[in-house]
Design a protein around this motif. Structure first.
Motif, PDB file in Angstrom:
ATOM      1  N   ASN A  66       0.819  -1.215   0.000  1.00 40.80           N
ATOM      2  CA  ASN A  66       0.000   0.000   0.000  1.00 40.80           C
ATOM      3  C   ASN A  66       0.853   1.265   0.000  1.00 40.80           C
ATOM      4  N   TYR A  67       2.022   1.195   0.616  1.00 37.41           N
ATOM      5  CA  TYR A  67       2.949   2.330   0.598  1.00 37.41           C
ATOM      6  C   TYR A  67       3.346   2.664  -0.842  1.00 37.41           C
ATOM      7  N   HIS A  68       3.659   1.615  -1.601  1.00 38.94           N
ATOM      8  CA  HIS A  68       4.069   1.854  -2.990  1.00 38.94           C
ATOM      9  C   HIS A  68       2.888   2.234  -3.878  1.00 38.94           C
ATOM     10  N   LEU A  69       1.711   1.724  -3.568  1.00 41.38           N
ATOM     11  CA  LEU A  69       0.527   2.151  -4.326  1.00 41.38           C
ATOM     12  C   LEU A  69       0.272   3.638  -4.107  1.00 41.38           C
ATOM     13  N   GLN A  70       0.452   4.068  -2.871  1.00 40.16           N
ATOM     14  CA  GLN A  70       0.256   5.486  -2.564  1.00 40.16           C
ATOM     15  C   GLN A  70       1.284   6.347  -3.300  1.00 40.16           C
ATOM     16  N   ARG A  71       2.528   5.902  -3.297  1.00 43.06           N
ATOM     17  CA  ARG A  71       3.589   6.660  -3.977  1.00 43.06           C
ATOM     18  C   ARG A  71       3.363   6.697  -5.492  1.00 43.06           C
ATOM     19  N   ALA A  72       2.691   5.651  -6.006  1.00 41.18           N
ATOM     20  CA  ALA A  72       2.418   5.603  -7.444  1.00 41.18           C
ATOM     21  C   ALA A  72       1.187   6.423  -7.814  1.00 41.18           C
ATOM     22  N   GLY A  73       0.518   6.989  -6.801  1.00 41.73           N
ATOM     23  CA  GLY A  73      -0.673   7.788  -7.066  1.00 41.73           C
ATOM     24  C   GLY A  73      -1.900   6.961  -7.381  1.00 41.73           C
ATOM     25  N   VAL A  74      -1.895   5.707  -6.933  1.00 42.21           N
ATOM     26  CA  VAL A  74      -3.031   4.811  -7.177  1.00 42.21           C
ATOM     27  C   VAL A  74      -3.947   4.850  -5.963  1.00 42.21           C
ATOM     28  N   ALA A  75      -5.214   5.049  -6.191  1.00 44.72           N
ATOM     29  CA  ALA A  75      -6.163   5.165  -5.076  1.00 44.72           C
ATOM     30  C   ALA A  75      -6.486   3.825  -4.432  1.00 44.72           C
ATOM     31  N   ARG A  76      -6.363   2.777  -5.182  1.00 44.78           N
ATOM     32  CA  ARG A  76      -6.738   1.461  -4.677  1.00 44.78           C
ATOM     33  C   ARG A  76      -5.764   0.991  -3.597  1.00 44.78           C
ATOM     34  N   ARG A  77      -6.281   0.182  -2.647  1.00 40.15           N
ATOM     35  CA  ARG A  77      -5.443  -0.365  -1.576  1.00 40.15           C
ATOM     36  C   ARG A  77      -5.644  -1.876  -1.484  1.00 40.15           C
ATOM     37  N   CYS A  78      -4.629  -2.546  -0.969  1.00 43.20           N
ATOM     38  CA  CYS A  78      -4.654  -4.008  -0.834  1.00 43.20           C
ATOM     39  C   CYS A  78      -4.921  -4.376   0.619  1.00 43.20           C
ATOM     40  N   ASN A  79      -5.944  -5.167   0.844  1.00 45.63           N
ATOM     41  CA  ASN A  79      -6.285  -5.606   2.198  1.00 45.63           C
ATOM     42  C   ASN A  79      -5.997  -7.087   2.443  1.00 45.63           C
ATOM     43  N   ASN A  80      -5.725  -7.819   1.371  1.00 51.42           N
ATOM     44  CA  ASN A  80      -5.417  -9.243   1.504  1.00 51.42           C
ATOM     45  C   ASN A  80      -4.706  -9.713   0.250  1.00 51.42           C
ATOM     46  N   PHE A  81      -4.146 -10.904   0.322  1.00 48.48           N
ATOM     47  CA  PHE A  81      -3.456 -11.479  -0.831  1.00 48.48           C
ATOM     48  C   PHE A  81      -4.286 -12.584  -1.466  1.00 48.48           C
ATOM     49  N   GLN A  82      -5.578 -12.345  -1.501  1.00 52.20           N
ATOM     50  CA  GLN A  82      -6.483 -13.305  -2.133  1.00 52.20           C
ATOM     51  C   GLN A  82      -7.334 -12.576  -3.180  1.00 52.20           C
ATOM     52  N   GLY A  83      -8.523 -12.168  -2.808  1.00 51.20           N
ATOM     53  CA  GLY A  83      -9.408 -11.530  -3.780  1.00 51.20           C
ATOM     54  C   GLY A  83      -8.900 -10.195  -4.287  1.00 51.20           C
ATOM     55  N   ASP A  84      -8.196  -9.435  -3.434  1.00 52.75           N
ATOM     56  CA  ASP A  84      -7.774  -8.093  -3.831  1.00 52.75           C
ATOM     57  C   ASP A  84      -6.744  -8.091  -4.958  1.00 52.75           C
ATOM     58  N   ILE A  85      -6.020  -9.172  -5.107  1.00 51.61           N
ATOM     59  CA  ILE A  85      -4.970  -9.188  -6.125  1.00 51.61           C
ATOM     60  C   ILE A  85      -5.375 -10.007  -7.350  1.00 51.61           C
ATOM     61  N   ALA A  86      -6.588 -10.527  -7.354  1.00 55.64           N
ATOM     62  CA  ALA A  86      -7.004 -11.466  -8.396  1.00 55.64           C
ATOM     63  C   ALA A  86      -7.017 -10.860  -9.795  1.00 55.64           C
ATOM     64  N   ASP A  87      -7.227  -9.547  -9.886  1.00 56.01           N
ATOM     65  CA  ASP A  87      -7.298  -8.928 -11.216  1.00 56.01           C
ATOM     66  C   ASP A  87      -5.939  -8.413 -11.693  1.00 56.01           C
ATOM     67  N   SER A  88      -4.887  -8.612 -10.886  1.00 56.19           N
ATOM     68  CA  SER A  88      -3.495  -8.246 -11.236  1.00 56.19           C
ATOM     69  C   SER A  88      -3.240  -6.745 -11.307  1.00 56.19           C
ATOM     70  N   GLU A  89      -4.252  -5.934 -11.037  1.00 50.77           N
ATOM     71  CA  GLU A  89      -4.062  -4.478 -11.132  1.00 50.77           C
ATOM     72  C   GLU A  89      -3.063  -3.993 -10.076  1.00 50.77           C
ATOM     73  N   ILE A  90      -3.237  -4.457  -8.837  1.00 56.43           N
ATOM     74  CA  ILE A  90      -2.336  -4.033  -7.761  1.00 56.43           C
ATOM     75  C   ILE A  90      -0.910  -4.489  -8.053  1.00 56.43           C
ATOM     76  N   TYR A  91      -0.759  -5.724  -8.504  1.00 59.06           N
ATOM     77  CA  TYR A  91       0.572  -6.237  -8.824  1.00 59.06           C
ATOM     78  C   TYR A  91       1.233  -5.431  -9.944  1.00 59.06           C
ATOM     79  N   THR A  92       0.478  -5.081 -10.927  1.00 57.96           N
ATOM     80  CA  THR A  92       1.032  -4.344 -12.068  1.00 57.96           C
ATOM     81  C   THR A  92       1.580  -2.987 -11.627  1.00 57.96           C
ATOM     82  N   HIS A  93       0.814  -2.260 -10.817  1.00 59.25           N
ATOM     83  CA  HIS A  93       1.286  -0.962 -10.313  1.00 59.25           C
ATOM     84  C   HIS A  93       2.471  -1.145  -9.365  1.00 59.25           C
ATOM     85  N   LEU A  94       2.431  -2.203  -8.556  1.00 61.60           N
ATOM     86  CA  LEU A  94       3.525  -2.453  -7.617  1.00 61.60           C
ATOM     87  C   LEU A  94       4.829  -2.713  -8.363  1.00 61.60           C
TER      88      LEU A  94
END
Length: 727
Positions: free
Chosen positions: A223-251
């Motif tokens: 979430n620290y790196h998502l914030q630095r990337a200017g992405v509004a979305r946040r990760c709360n778990n490593f299951q459903g939240d990452i399923a669409d690969s959007e968080i991983y791609t920005h990370l």
């Protein structure tokens, strides 16, 4: 429920509901109920291989599930990280589907290497059996791997070397995950990554960061790196939240060096599976395409995604170093003593997993579990708060800690000046004082159970036992006390191991000692050899070289406990013949029976019972004055412990006429097909086997017996040739 509702919604009056709010709450509850029941009906467990129980006792009505994704991921990780090791050329690479993984671990070498990769220098490489492996030397490697994994904090309850030698999939994968997880999380510390201070929230201190689990720290990092990337979305778990690969791609884009060529190309793909593949191609540019496949990402496989993120962190944390030195860091870094205690607790199977001693013990729950292991039944669980309410949480945890101190006093612990408040506050000195007494009590309680003396064993008796053992083996080493400076070169430990199991130590590996370097080399060898021979030692080599009395005591106590476990080593006073330890294949029958007990102490007591039931096998290489009727009784009516007594008697009965010998041989082999004789005495092994074969052939012609023993007898003969030096 009301507290949860208060937290979720801004209602008018805390703890009260209006009629409209009541209607809304009822609707939500009903909707959740329908959703959960519907999900249970339609959900499928995909990519799970279901296995039946793998012992006679559990083959019916028991199933174990193995996730094929884990099998594939761990196999790939092993091949990638250990593929260049020359000692593993005969094992690697593992096939792409990972099906051969369970066979690859059977000789123990691979497991030892994985442990050393996760926690370097845990195992002394000189101790691993690598060439001309037999059943016995493979079993030694597996024992070494299990005891070493326990020492680094793995929970190996209900796993023994026999399970691994059979390649039981659910146990192999469970152990591998623990070892790999520990290795991945070892680097998520302030010592290895001072930049973690950047993850502190407003008004937080470094102590608050230390209280977080590695999983929680990884979430903050993402979430620290998502914030630095200017992405509004946040990760709360490593299951459903990452399923669409959007968080991983920005990370990946945010943590990558500028010249790595990482792009956001994956976000243009709308199909999640294909997007995950594009994202992993970007991860490969960073050398971090490990643990997950596109389907693992889309399906949100927790373990594998957690490992994927941890691997990203370890290779590319991308955290700015703090300006200047971190104030108080030296007092926050985990000491060797703290790490040893933490690993011991985790190996006991406590829950939750202990990451930081002072915060994870502050509610008393882990301490109660340890008390219950040391003395089952001592904890009155009705007095323990297992869940904490929102309003009384502080007082409930304090009450737990007060009760923990009270129980310590019942066990005669020295707790002068220690109160529940000290544990609750995480007072380092006083908490460590209690933990040490817990570890000491556990070690001595197991030793007392095995010794079966009727009275508790204390440190003085351990010293006496060490010296008597050394003297009986004509060793020059002497132990004066656990503060004895001569312990520093580890030779007293090495000599004791050779006294317990003659011929175990390769003295060409032992240095003269005296210098710090040579002392440490000896200590590493001693610790690894102790674990290889079956002692569950938690101490580190530095504890020996620095002569840390507490840890040194546990080393000798563990060796003493190992010596009380069934052992055929020694000498026959009459003819000087060595008594041989029962081979692993035979001992594991007892282990399988004993490990069904619920606690380590009950396990030890059951194991002691087995030792007593096979006293007949103590007579070596001489005629046994027991009637043939007794032989038949042993072979046919006591299947738990004395089944090898019959086998030993068969081998020790050269005075029997051939027909009687055949009958005894057939009885033993028929009733216990896994039996392995402990010694062949004066009867040549070929003669013994030939008598057994003839007996089987004769009996199979009768109306009662139709079992074909021939193929098994051939296996038995080869097994005996493999790991016995016959006299």
């Amino acid at each position: 429920m009301i507290e949860d509702y208060d937290n979720k919604r801004q209602i008018t009056h805390k703890g009260r509901l209006s009629f409209e709010e009541f209607e809304m709450l009822c609707g939500e509850l009903k909707g959740n109920e329908v959703a959960s029941t519907f999900k249970q009906v339609v959900s499928k467990k995909e990519n799970l291989e279901t296995l039946g129980g793998m012992s006679d006792a559990s083959s019916e009505g028991t199933t174990h599930s193995v996730r094929l994704e884990e099998q594939l991921a761990f196999s790939d990780w092993i091949t990638t990280n250990l593929g260049s090791d020359p000692d593993l050329r005969h094992l690697l690479p593992i096939d792409p589907e990972g099906k051969s993984l369970y066979d690859k671990v059977k000789d123990g070498i691979l497991l030892c290497k994985i442990i050393n990769h996760s926690c370097p220098e845990t195992i002394d490489e000189r101790v691993i059996n690598k060439k001309n492996l037999t059943l016995y030397t493979k079993y030694e490697n597996l024992t070494l791997a299990l005891n070493s994994s326990s020492a680094i904090g793995c929970n190996i309850i209900n796993i023994d070397a026999h399970d691994l030698s059979k390649g039981k999939p659910h146990l192999v994968l469970g152990l591998l995950w623990q070892i790999i997880r520990i290795g991945l999380f070892n680097q998520i510390t302030l010592e290895n990554c001072p930049g973690l201070t950047a993850l502190l929230m407003d008004e937080e201190h470094i102590e608050d960061l230390m209280r977080l689990s590695p999983e929680a720290i990884l979430l903050r990092w993402v979430n620290y790196h998502l914030q630095r990337a200017g992405v509004a979305r946040r990760c709360n778990n490593f299951q459903g939240d990452i399923a669409d690969s959007e968080i991983y791609t920005h990370l990946l884009k945010q943590i990558a060096p500028s010249d790595a060529g990482i792009t956001l190309e994956a976000l243009r793909e709308s199909i999640h599976l294909e997007r995950a593949e594009l994202m992993l191609q970007q991860a490969a540019k960073l050398g971090c395409r490990s643990f997950v496949t596109p389907s693992d990402v889309v399906n949100g496989i927790y373990k594998l995604n957690l490992a994927f993120v941890a691997n990203l962190f370890n290779n590319h944390p991308s955290l700015d170093l703090p300006e200047g030195e971190i104030e108080g860091l030296e007092t926050l870094e985990e000491t060797r003593e703290e790490k040893t205690y933490r690993n011991w607790m985790n190996s006991m199977g406590v829950a939750p997993y202990v990451n930081w001693l002072y915060s994870d013990l502050a509610d008393g729950l882990v301490i109660f579990q340890l008390y219950d292991i040391i003395k089952p039944g001592i904890v009155n669980w009705s007095k323990v708060h297992r869940k904490f309410s929102k309003l009384r949480k502080f007082m409930e945890k304090l009450e737990n800690c007060n009760y923990a101190v009270e129980l310590g006093k019942q066990l005669k612990f020295s707790l002068v000046g220690i109160a529940g408040q000290d544990l609750n506050d995480g007072n380092a000195t006083l908490t460590l004082a209690l933990i040490w007494q817990l570890m000491r009590a556990y070690t001595l309680s197991v030793l007392t159970q095995l010794a079966n003396t009727g009275s508790p064993i204390v440190e003085k008796e351990i010293v006496t036992w060490v010296n008597s053992k050394l003297s009986a083996a004509n060793k020059k080493s002497v132990l004066k006390s656990f503060q004895d400076p001569s312990i520093a070169d580890a030779r007293v430990v090495i000599d004791l191991l050779d006294a317990i199991k003659p011929g175990t130590i390769h003295y060409e590996f032992v240095k003269e000692g005296g210098s710090e370097e040579e002392n440490l080399i000896n200590a590493k060898y001693a610790i690894s050899m102790a674990r290889k021979t079956g002692a569950r030692v938690y101490a580190l080599p530095e504890d020996i070289t620095e002569v840390k009395p507490k840890m040194v005591m546990t080393v000798f106590a563990c060796l003493m406990a190992m010596d009380y476990i069934p052992n055929m080593d020694g000498r026959d006073a009459r003819d000087g013949c060595h008594k041989r330890r029962l081979p692993p294949i035979a001992e594991t029958y007892e282990l399988e029976e004993a490990k069904t007990q619920e606690t380590p102490l009950a396990y030890a007591a059951d194991y002691k019972h087995f030792r007593n039931t096979r006293v007949c096998t103590q007579v070596i290489a001489s005629p046994v004055a027991i009637t043939a009727e007794s032989d038949r009784l042993n072979a046919s009516t006591q299947p738990r412990g004395t089944y090898y007594a019959g086998a030993a008697l068969f081998a020790h009965r050269p005075q029997l006429d051939s027909e009687e010998a055949k009958y005894v041989a057939h009885s033993v082999l028929l009733w216990h097909p896994r039996v392995v004789t402990t010694w062949v005495g004066y009867v040549p092994i070929e003669s013994c086997l030939n008598m057994a074969v003839k007996s089987q052939l004769k009996c199979s012609q009768s109306k009662d017996e139709t079992w074909d023993m021939g193929p098994w007898l051939v296996d038995w003969r080869e097994g005996l040739r493999s790991y016995w030096v016959l006299g």
